[in-house]
Design a protein around this motif. Sequence first.
Motif, PDB file in Angstrom:
ATOM      1  N   ASP A  37       0.846  -1.192   0.000  1.00 37.69           N
ATOM      2  CA  ASP A  37       0.000   0.000   0.000  1.00 37.69           C
ATOM      3  C   ASP A  37       0.884   1.246   0.000  1.00 37.69           C
ATOM      4  N   LYS A  92      -6.299  -2.101   6.795  1.00 39.63           N
ATOM      5  CA  LYS A  92      -6.325  -2.345   5.344  1.00 39.63           C
ATOM      6  C   LYS A  92      -7.051  -3.645   4.990  1.00 39.63           C
ATOM      7  N   ASP A 150       2.107   3.179   3.237  1.00 41.59           N
ATOM      8  CA  ASP A 150       0.990   4.126   3.175  1.00 41.59           C
ATOM      9  C   ASP A 150       0.638   4.698   4.547  1.00 41.59           C
ATOM     10  N   HIS A 158       1.451   8.556   5.615  1.00 40.40           N
ATOM     11  CA  HIS A 158       0.425   9.567   5.901  1.00 40.40           C
ATOM     12  C   HIS A 158       0.746  10.388   7.156  1.00 40.40           C
ATOM     13  N   HIS A 175      -1.088   2.553  -5.174  1.00 38.05           N
ATOM     14  CA  HIS A 175      -0.874   3.975  -5.515  1.00 38.05           C
ATOM     15  C   HIS A 175       0.399   4.389  -4.812  1.00 38.05           C
ATOM     16  N   ASN A 195       2.841   6.797  -2.319  1.00 32.22           N
ATOM     17  CA  ASN A 195       2.797   7.576  -1.086  1.00 32.22           C
ATOM     18  C   ASN A 195       4.224   7.731  -0.547  1.00 32.22           C
ATOM     19  N   HIS A 203      -1.109  10.800  -0.793  1.00 31.61           N
ATOM     20  CA  HIS A 203      -0.700   9.932  -1.896  1.00 31.61           C
ATOM     21  C   HIS A 203      -0.089  10.790  -2.999  1.00 31.61           C
TER      22      HIS A 203
HETATM   23 MN   LIG Z   1      -3.341   6.018   2.020  1.00 31.91          MN
END
Ligand SMILES: [Mn+2]
Length: 562
Positions: free
Chosen positions: A29, A363, A432, A436, A474, A476, A504
């Motif tokens: 992720d 997740k 991810d 963040h 994606h 990040n 992201h």
């Molecule tokens: Mn995310």
Amino acid sequence: MNGPSSNDWVLPAHPKLLKGKTLAVIVLDGWGEQVPDQYNAIHVASTPTMDSLKEGAPEHWRLIRAHGPAVGLPSEDDMGNSEVGHNALGAGRIFAQGAKLVDHALETGKIFEGAGFKYIQECFSDGTLHLIGLLSDGGVHSRYDQLQALMRGSAAHGAKRIRVHALTDGRDVLDGSSFHFMEQLEKDLEELRKQGVDALLASGGGRMYVTMDRYENDWNVVKRGWDAQVLGEAPNKFKSGLEALKHLKAANPKFNDQYCPPFVIIDDSGKAVGPILDGDAVVTFNFRADRMIMLAKALEYEDFDKFDRVRVPKINYAGMLQYDGELKLPSRYLVNPPEIDRTSGEYLVKNGVRTYACSETVKFGHVTFFWNGNRSGLFDENLECYYEIPSDQGITFNEQPLMKALEIGEKARDAILSGKYDQVRVNLPNGDMVGHTGDIKATIIACEAADKAVKMILDAIDQVGGIYLVTADHGNAEDMVKRNPKTAQPLLDKNGNIQILTSHTCWPVPIAIGGPGLSPGVRFRADLPDGGLANVAATMMNLLGFEAPADYEPSLIEVVES
Ligand SMILES: [Mn+2]
Ligand SMILES: O=C(O)[C@H](O)COP(=O)(O)O
Ligand SMILES: [Mn+2]
């Protein structure tokens, strides 16, 4: 489109690739590919396993698109996210996603003609319209221009009293930007008041601390929101949103938008200006599902035991979209969600493929619910096992960047070695979730942990003679700073500090295939340079020995004589 008849579910055997090899599908992720500098946490991290996969380029390693139209988002400027990413990975086709569907419904005005809005409108003569959602233009869960259009359109269609319950972001947009959005919101509300609508901000709080939990990780988060939004109670009371943010920030050096404490807006007599009362209408204006489902349950379910709601107002409630098609939650909504049908998960199970899917709580729904087209539950309990490892609660993940990566790796390893599954699918959240937080050091450790988990799974695949497919949903962690788009240099804020990017990115993500079970002639095709996440499902089906359905995006692989 309706599902095909039972015969149509049968996938033809691939002419060259055999069935019977265990396939590990690993989704890292938030793991993209970007310039290798000090702000690229993946580059700085020691990631020997992922690095070794790269050496397989171009035949066994390549990049694919994971943002914008390639995953059904409105424009090339839209970064990817987990919902659209896993939807595309699992469904093998590109569906117009929530952001785009809401844009269309607002542009054409159709949103105000639908049954969902009419239901909300029933309360306009005597009640208040409450709008709850993320105050952001991130385009991941919500967009501010859509909230604006919804407020204005509702006023034009008869709403006399509007109360906004704003959740500050700082995760899909820069930390600190909540001030700008709050200022804009207060201006827009004032504009509505000039037009005779009694429009005010009623409550607020940071998305990660108030309301927007997901997959039932921590109901306290939703409770904090409920208390402020419904009961009009919060430890912090202010006269305006901007005043709230300024005070809360001044009071806490660690203040950030994601974790802003809950607050309510009070009038001169000290009374909350907008608790949710009997006869009111409520719209949750996020289009994305995962972080709205828990609130939707609290607002809609009669039987509810997750926390004491104290008072359950009789309201007309609608989501911007229906967030869970299987649970039909919420039952009323303003815009029809994408109809993601005939996902690879459903096909594979109907063709006898035994699947194990695993991640930790934060997740878990990504590799199950999103993967299966926003559908809850198993397709076939005899053939599938979905395993959730409980996530740590109540911490920001830079405090624990290893998260449950190794536990996920162990579970996947055991599932592979058990011989009970044909496909073992995991999501590794570290890049991810820690990305963040904007904490670069912690994100580097996070990436190293994810890399170790990948190794554990690849080792197991080695032992059973299987195949692996490693990719990401994606970007990040590969870009932790906001950059000048022309020079790629980090941008500085007004104090001369580098602007940290918690969100992201629009960068492509890697995909790698390999393992002892991979036929020697299999390689990535060179004629799909724009391939994206939606091409992965057909690729997986091929690796499991099946042809993909004709309307799936083409497989990324071909088989050449070796
Ligand atoms: Mn995310
Ligand atoms: O919900 C979140 O955590 C972020 O807004 C998006 O992250 P995700 O798309 O990776 O879940
Ligand atoms: Mn993701």
